[in-house]
Write a protein that holds these residues in place. Structure first.
Motif, PDB file in Angstrom:
ATOM      1  N   LEU A  47       0.833  -1.211   0.000  1.00 40.59           N
ATOM      2  CA  LEU A  47       0.000   0.000   0.000  1.00 40.59           C
ATOM      3  C   LEU A  47       0.866   1.258   0.000  1.00 40.59           C
ATOM      4  O   LEU A  47       0.542   2.237  -0.688  1.00 40.59           O
ATOM      5  N   ASP A  48       1.957   1.236   0.755  1.00 44.51           N
ATOM      6  CA  ASP A  48       2.887   2.377   0.751  1.00 44.51           C
ATOM      7  C   ASP A  48       3.464   2.591  -0.649  1.00 44.51           C
ATOM      8  O   ASP A  48       3.547   3.722  -1.133  1.00 44.51           O
ATOM      9  N   ASN A  49       3.862   1.504  -1.292  1.00 52.00           N
ATOM     10  CA  ASN A  49       4.416   1.603  -2.653  1.00 52.00           C
ATOM     11  C   ASN A  49       3.368   2.117  -3.644  1.00 52.00           C
ATOM     12  O   ASN A  49       3.683   2.934  -4.511  1.00 52.00           O
ATOM     13  N   LEU A  50       2.140   1.652  -3.491  1.00 50.86           N
ATOM     14  CA  LEU A  50       1.068   2.091  -4.384  1.00 50.86           C
ATOM     15  C   LEU A  50       0.825   3.593  -4.233  1.00 50.86           C
ATOM     16  O   LEU A  50       0.660   4.304  -5.230  1.00 50.86           O
ATOM     17  N   GLN A  51       0.847   4.086  -3.013  1.00 51.29           N
ATOM     18  CA  GLN A  51       0.671   5.521  -2.796  1.00 51.29           C
ATOM     19  C   GLN A  51       1.777   6.320  -3.484  1.00 51.29           C
ATOM     20  O   GLN A  51       1.515   7.380  -4.052  1.00 51.29           O
ATOM     21  N   ARG A  52       2.996   5.811  -3.436  1.00 47.20           N
ATOM     22  CA  ARG A  52       4.094   6.493  -4.133  1.00 47.20           C
ATOM     23  C   ARG A  52       3.867   6.461  -5.645  1.00 47.20           C
ATOM     24  O   ARG A  52       4.122   7.449  -6.331  1.00 47.20           O
ATOM     25  N   GLN A  53       3.406   5.339  -6.159  1.00 45.42           N
ATOM     26  CA  GLN A  53       3.174   5.218  -7.600  1.00 45.42           C
ATOM     27  C   GLN A  53       2.147   6.225  -8.107  1.00 45.42           C
ATOM     28  O   GLN A  53       2.310   6.781  -9.194  1.00 45.42           O
ATOM     29  N   ILE A  54       1.088   6.411  -7.353  1.00 41.28           N
ATOM     30  CA  ILE A  54       0.010   7.294  -7.815  1.00 41.28           C
ATOM     31  C   ILE A  54       0.197   8.739  -7.339  1.00 41.28           C
ATOM     32  O   ILE A  54      -0.625   9.600  -7.643  1.00 41.28           O
ATOM     33  N   ASN A  55       1.274   8.977  -6.589  1.00 46.70           N
ATOM     34  CA  ASN A  55       1.566  10.315  -6.074  1.00 46.70           C
ATOM     35  C   ASN A  55       0.437  10.876  -5.212  1.00 46.70           C
ATOM     36  O   ASN A  55       0.051  12.041  -5.336  1.00 46.70           O
ATOM     37  N   TYR A  56      -0.111  10.026  -4.369  1.00 47.92           N
ATOM     38  CA  TYR A  56      -1.152  10.459  -3.430  1.00 47.92           C
ATOM     39  C   TYR A  56      -0.951   9.710  -2.111  1.00 47.92           C
ATOM     40  O   TYR A  56      -0.833   8.484  -2.113  1.00 47.92           O
ATOM     41  N   THR A  57      -0.924  10.450  -1.015  1.00 52.37           N
ATOM     42  CA  THR A  57      -0.786   9.852   0.308  1.00 52.37           C
ATOM     43  C   THR A  57      -2.113   9.964   1.035  1.00 52.37           C
ATOM     44  O   THR A  57      -2.632  11.068   1.223  1.00 52.37           O
ATOM     45  N   PHE A  58      -2.653   8.840   1.421  1.00 49.49           N
ATOM     46  CA  PHE A  58      -3.934   8.803   2.108  1.00 49.49           C
ATOM     47  C   PHE A  58      -3.818   9.335   3.530  1.00 49.49           C
ATOM     48  O   PHE A  58      -2.892   8.983   4.254  1.00 49.49           O
ATOM     49  N   LYS A  59      -4.773  10.161   3.897  1.00 48.82           N
ATOM     50  CA  LYS A  59      -4.892  10.586   5.298  1.00 48.82           C
ATOM     51  C   LYS A  59      -5.473   9.438   6.111  1.00 48.82           C
ATOM     52  O   LYS A  59      -5.112   9.244   7.257  1.00 48.82           O
ATOM     53  N   ASN A  60      -6.372   8.683   5.491  1.00 48.65           N
ATOM     54  CA  ASN A  60      -6.994   7.516   6.114  1.00 48.65           C
ATOM     55  C   ASN A  60      -6.628   6.287   5.288  1.00 48.65           C
ATOM     56  O   ASN A  60      -7.307   5.958   4.316  1.00 48.65           O
ATOM     57  N   ILE A  61      -5.555   5.614   5.677  1.00 49.96           N
ATOM     58  CA  ILE A  61      -5.058   4.459   4.921  1.00 49.96           C
ATOM     59  C   ILE A  61      -6.082   3.325   4.897  1.00 49.96           C
ATOM     60  O   ILE A  61      -6.059   2.477   4.000  1.00 49.96           O
ATOM     61  N   GLY A  62      -7.002   3.338   5.833  1.00 53.32           N
ATOM     62  CA  GLY A  62      -8.057   2.324   5.856  1.00 53.32           C
ATOM     63  C   GLY A  62      -8.901   2.343   4.592  1.00 53.32           C
ATOM     64  O   GLY A  62      -9.415   1.305   4.159  1.00 53.32           O
ATOM     65  N   LEU A  63      -9.043   3.500   3.978  1.00 58.99           N
ATOM     66  CA  LEU A  63      -9.786   3.591   2.717  1.00 58.99           C
ATOM     67  C   LEU A  63      -9.058   2.858   1.595  1.00 58.99           C
ATOM     68  O   LEU A  63      -9.688   2.157   0.800  1.00 58.99           O
ATOM     69  N   LEU A  64      -7.752   3.003   1.530  1.00 59.01           N
ATOM     70  CA  LEU A  64      -6.991   2.278   0.505  1.00 59.01           C
ATOM     71  C   LEU A  64      -6.999   0.786   0.803  1.00 59.01           C
ATOM     72  O   LEU A  64      -7.089  -0.034  -0.107  1.00 59.01           O
ATOM     73  N   ARG A  65      -6.907   0.418   2.072  1.00 60.25           N
ATOM     74  CA  ARG A  65      -6.994  -0.999   2.451  1.00 60.25           C
ATOM     75  C   ARG A  65      -8.304  -1.603   1.945  1.00 60.25           C
ATOM     76  O   ARG A  65      -8.324  -2.687   1.384  1.00 60.25           O
ATOM     77  N   ARG A  66      -9.387  -0.879   2.183  1.00 64.52           N
ATOM     78  CA  ARG A  66     -10.694  -1.377   1.743  1.00 64.52           C
ATOM     79  C   ARG A  66     -10.753  -1.437   0.215  1.00 64.52           C
ATOM     80  O   ARG A  66     -11.295  -2.378  -0.357  1.00 64.52           O
ATOM     81  N   ALA A  67     -10.199  -0.427  -0.467  1.00 59.85           N
ATOM     82  CA  ALA A  67     -10.207  -0.423  -1.931  1.00 59.85           C
ATOM     83  C   ALA A  67      -9.454  -1.626  -2.497  1.00 59.85           C
ATOM     84  O   ALA A  67      -9.787  -2.114  -3.573  1.00 59.85           O
ATOM     85  N   MET A  68      -8.476  -2.105  -1.761  1.00 62.32           N
ATOM     86  CA  MET A  68      -7.689  -3.257  -2.213  1.00 62.32           C
ATOM     87  C   MET A  68      -8.168  -4.569  -1.581  1.00 62.32           C
ATOM     88  O   MET A  68      -7.424  -5.537  -1.487  1.00 62.32           O
ATOM     89  N   THR A  69      -9.439  -4.603  -1.182  1.00 62.97           N
ATOM     90  CA  THR A  69     -10.028  -5.806  -0.588  1.00 62.97           C
ATOM     91  C   THR A  69     -11.250  -6.228  -1.393  1.00 62.97           C
ATOM     92  O   THR A  69     -12.259  -5.524  -1.425  1.00 62.97           O
ATOM     93  N   HIS A  70     -11.146  -7.379  -2.051  1.00 55.00           N
ATOM     94  CA  HIS A  70     -12.212  -7.920  -2.886  1.00 55.00           C
ATOM     95  C   HIS A  70     -13.316  -8.518  -2.012  1.00 55.00           C
ATOM     96  O   HIS A  70     -13.070  -8.962  -0.889  1.00 55.00           O
ATOM     97  N   ALA A  71     -14.524  -8.555  -2.538  1.00 50.35           N
ATOM     98  CA  ALA A  71     -15.670  -9.098  -1.803  1.00 50.35           C
ATOM     99  C   ALA A  71     -15.477 -10.563  -1.417  1.00 50.35           C
ATOM    100  O   ALA A  71     -16.040 -11.020  -0.429  1.00 50.35           O
ATOM    101  N   SER A  72     -14.664 -11.303  -2.155  1.00 52.85           N
ATOM    102  CA  SER A  72     -14.412 -12.709  -1.812  1.00 52.85           C
ATOM    103  C   SER A  72     -13.567 -12.841  -0.551  1.00 52.85           C
ATOM    104  O   SER A  72     -13.554 -13.880   0.097  1.00 52.85           O
ATOM    105  N   TYR A  73     -12.873 -11.773  -0.181  1.00 54.85           N
ATOM    106  CA  TYR A  73     -11.955 -11.796   0.952  1.00 54.85           C
ATOM    107  C   TYR A  73     -12.642 -11.382   2.248  1.00 54.85           C
ATOM    108  O   TYR A  73     -12.346 -11.914   3.311  1.00 54.85           O
ATOM    109  N   SER A  74     -13.549 -10.402   2.164  1.00 55.36           N
ATOM    110  CA  SER A  74     -14.147  -9.848   3.376  1.00 55.36           C
ATOM    111  C   SER A  74     -15.466  -9.159   3.056  1.00 55.36           C
ATOM    112  O   SER A  74     -15.663  -8.673   1.938  1.00 55.36           O
TER     113      SER A  74
END
Length: 188
Positions: A47-74
């Protein structure tokens, strides 16, 4: 500085012991030692690497965690963020195209929007370019490389940015930069 297990145990023991106080003398009672430890997992590093790639740092990293979580997982997954992300992407494409040429035909506009949001179109290609198939969490029965999984995570990422920044415009700007290959969007 590398710590052996005895020193680490001693440090943990010291921080767990009550802090002596001089309350009678009016001294404050804050601990003498303040230790902060950041636990890094492969997922958090990705997730840290992805933020660097897109040039955006999340204030709430939980949002990116959720974005990278498929419905089959949780049950706490990226579906709702993906719906917002589709709208961010489609609006950004339309705005960019009409800003360049207000006389763009509705067919050309519709085709451009469809290509940007189509699972087998640039949505999947952009997601693969970012390496999302190596980041998105899926159940062991789900193929993380499936275009629908990658595109869902890609869309959800822009929904997460819109929520995090409280601005679909900000999310759209980041989408356009990533889509056009501007910035640090090389696969990490």
């Amino acid at each position: 500085m590398k710590m052996d297990s005895l020193h680490l145990f001693s440090l943990c023991l010291l921080t767990a012991l009550p802090t002596p106080t001089l309350q009678a003398f009016g001294e404050d009672r804050r601990p003498l030692i303040n230790v902060s430890v950041k636990v890094s997992t492969p997922f958090s590093i990705a997730l840290d690497n992805l933020q660097r790639q897109i040039n955006y740092t999340f204030k709430n990293i939980g949002l990116l965690r959720r974005a990278m979580t498929h419905a089959s997982y949780s049950e706490e997954n990226n579906k709702a963020l993906g719906l917002l992300g589709v709208n961010v992407i489609e609006s950004s494409v339309a705005l960019q195209l009409l800003s360049k040429n207000v006389d763009t035909s509705s067919k050309d506009l519709s085709d451009s929007i469809a290509d940007a949001s189509k699972v087998d179109g640039s949505c999947n290609a952009d997601g693969v370019h970012l390496g999302l198939e190596r980041i998105v969490r899926v159940s062991h029965k789900t193929n993380a490389s499936a275009p629908s999984v990658i595109c869902g995570a890609f869309r959800a990422m822009y929904g997460a940015i819109a929520v995090d920044s409280a601005s679909s415009d900000e999310a759209g700007k980041i989408y356009l930069k990533v889509h056009s290959g501007i910035g640090n969007t090389a696969v990490m």
